[in-house]
Design an enzyme around this catalytic site. Structure first.
Site, PDB file in Angstrom:
ATOM      1  N   PHE A  14       0.827  -1.193   0.000  1.00 47.69           N
ATOM      2  CA  PHE A  14       0.000   0.000   0.000  1.00 47.69           C
ATOM      3  C   PHE A  14       0.865   1.248   0.000  1.00 47.69           C
ATOM      4  O   PHE A  14       2.067   1.198   0.252  1.00 47.69           O
ATOM      5  CB  PHE A  14      -0.948   0.010   1.202  1.00 47.69           C
ATOM      6  CG  PHE A  14      -0.257   0.219   2.523  1.00 47.69           C
ATOM      7  CD1 PHE A  14      -0.194   1.481   3.105  1.00 47.69           C
ATOM      8  CD2 PHE A  14       0.325  -0.841   3.199  1.00 47.69           C
ATOM      9  CE1 PHE A  14       0.449   1.679   4.317  1.00 47.69           C
ATOM     10  CE2 PHE A  14       0.958  -0.656   4.416  1.00 47.69           C
ATOM     11  CZ  PHE A  14       1.020   0.604   4.978  1.00 47.69           C
ATOM     12  N   VAL A 133      10.057  -2.470   1.465  1.00 50.11           N
ATOM     13  CA  VAL A 133       8.795  -2.803   0.796  1.00 50.11           C
ATOM     14  C   VAL A 133       7.659  -2.429   1.733  1.00 50.11           C
ATOM     15  O   VAL A 133       7.636  -2.844   2.891  1.00 50.11           O
ATOM     16  CB  VAL A 133       8.731  -4.301   0.443  1.00 50.11           C
ATOM     17  CG1 VAL A 133       7.348  -4.661  -0.114  1.00 50.11           C
ATOM     18  CG2 VAL A 133       9.818  -4.661  -0.558  1.00 50.11           C
ATOM     19  N   LYS A 134       6.725  -1.651   1.240  1.00 48.95           N
ATOM     20  CA  LYS A 134       5.621  -1.187   2.106  1.00 48.95           C
ATOM     21  C   LYS A 134       4.509  -2.237   2.088  1.00 48.95           C
ATOM     22  O   LYS A 134       3.442  -2.055   1.489  1.00 48.95           O
ATOM     23  CB  LYS A 134       5.128   0.178   1.628  1.00 48.95           C
ATOM     24  CG  LYS A 134       4.391   0.967   2.703  1.00 48.95           C
ATOM     25  CD  LYS A 134       4.207   2.406   2.273  1.00 48.95           C
ATOM     26  CE  LYS A 134       3.351   3.186   3.250  1.00 48.95           C
ATOM     27  NZ  LYS A 134       3.994   3.337   4.569  1.00 48.95           N
ATOM     28  N   ALA A 135       4.787  -3.352   2.755  1.00 46.41           N
ATOM     29  CA  ALA A 135       3.886  -4.501   2.777  1.00 46.41           C
ATOM     30  C   ALA A 135       3.069  -4.528   4.065  1.00 46.41           C
ATOM     31  O   ALA A 135       3.569  -4.174   5.135  1.00 46.41           O
ATOM     32  CB  ALA A 135       4.684  -5.799   2.640  1.00 46.41           C
ATOM     33  N   TYR A 139       3.981  -4.467   9.031  1.00 45.17           N
ATOM     34  CA  TYR A 139       3.499  -3.577  10.071  1.00 45.17           C
ATOM     35  C   TYR A 139       3.071  -4.305  11.347  1.00 45.17           C
ATOM     36  O   TYR A 139       2.705  -3.667  12.333  1.00 45.17           O
ATOM     37  CB  TYR A 139       2.373  -2.686   9.516  1.00 45.17           C
ATOM     38  CG  TYR A 139       2.963  -1.597   8.651  1.00 45.17           C
ATOM     39  CD1 TYR A 139       3.203  -0.330   9.160  1.00 45.17           C
ATOM     40  CD2 TYR A 139       3.344  -1.860   7.345  1.00 45.17           C
ATOM     41  CE1 TYR A 139       3.784   0.656   8.390  1.00 45.17           C
ATOM     42  CE2 TYR A 139       3.941  -0.881   6.561  1.00 45.17           C
ATOM     43  CZ  TYR A 139       4.161   0.374   7.086  1.00 45.17           C
ATOM     44  OH  TYR A 139       4.750   1.346   6.326  1.00 45.17           O
TER      45      TYR A 139
END
Length: 288
Positions: A14, A133-135, A139
């Protein structure tokens, strides 16, 4: 679906973006849209998604979402691509996507600052899971650190990496000011390669003539800092006024941080002509 890879394994990526409303211009500006699309493309490639939406489709989704909702105030935007269907760990499709936005008012933490505490949880190293990587799955680490910080009475955590060096906050990069020099952990410190971080570095060096050094940062250096701040799309430029219950400087947001905030918001809101390429007008000639 409950059996989708995004639900079972967090197999999604995202981008969080901000839209800034300029009342005088009667316009909404999305800040650094193209750079966010670049990073989303990188994340999808590393996650090996098959046939994701095109860049043009994703860009249009952002603009059409803002237009359809007729926003006339600042907004936070979430643009996400994920694995749907009922696949297992080796799934690379089918791919779904969405764009959503909601109003975001100015936070008191911008003016007053927040307290932070060094977390016991460590940032994973790149060989374990790539934090650039904005996975979605990445988070979970941030969530655990945030829950720990809140339980300990802090506004946010600061995470160290596997080598014991300062990495970043749960969803934001960190900057430290010592003797007039701004220092920030390097991109090899297991951080997200933040677009706001890049913005801040360029504004400090090019507009405010403040030197910036990218290097390893020790935990104990945080206690010697005259100023500290977090930065990210969601957190913008947020002063840190205490770490582990030790005041940063005089316990109030510092001068360099304040000057940076003023410049950052003036550019993002279109109140300054500087860096016009960073702003994408939402309405333009399309008025609703």
């Amino acid at each position: 679906h409950v059996y989708s890879p995004v639900v079972k394994y967090g197999a999604g990526v995202f981008e969080g973006l901000r839209g800034y409303w300029n009342e005088r211009a009667n316009e909404m500006y999305v800040f650094r849209l193209e750079e966010h699309l670049d990073r989303l493309d990188y994340s999808m490639r590393v996650m090996r998604f098959d046939a994701p939406p095109t860049r043009a489709v994703l860009r249009d989704a952002v603009l059409q979402t803002l237009r359809a909702n007729k926003f006339r105030s600042g907004v936070h935007i979430r643009l996400a691509v994920y694995l749907e269907g009922a696949g297992e760990l080796n799934a690379t499709g089918p791919v779904g996507a969405y764009c959503a936005a909601q109003p975001r008012t100015d936070s008191v933490r911008i003016t007053e600052g927040i307290t932070a505490g060094v977390a016991s949880w460590r940032r994973p190293e790149d060989a374990t899971t790539p934090m650039r990587v904005k996975a979605n799955a990445n988070y979970h680490n941030s969530r655990l650190a945030t829950l720990e910080a809140r339980a300990n009475g802090f506004g946010a955590p600061i995470l160290l990496n596997a080598r014991g060096k300062v990495s970043e906050g749960p969803a934001m990069c960190l900057f430290m000011i010592r003797d007039g020099v701004v220092v920030t952990p390097s991109v090899t410190s297991d951080i997200l390669e933040s677009i706001t971080r890049d913005t801040v570095i360029r504004l400090l060096q090019d507009e405010l003539s403040v030197p910036v050094v990218e290097r390893d940062v020790d935990r104990s250096e945080l206690y010697a800092a005259q100023e500290l701040f977090f930065c990210s799309t969601a957190w913008e430029v947020t002063p840190i006024v205490a770490v582990d219950r030790l005041d940063v400087g005089n316990g109030k947001p510092g001068d360099i941080t304040r000057r940076l905030q003023d410049l950052y918001f003036a550019i993002a809101r279109g109140e300054s002509n500087a860096h016009a390429a960073w702003r994408t007008a939402v309405f333009g000639t399309v008025r609703t």
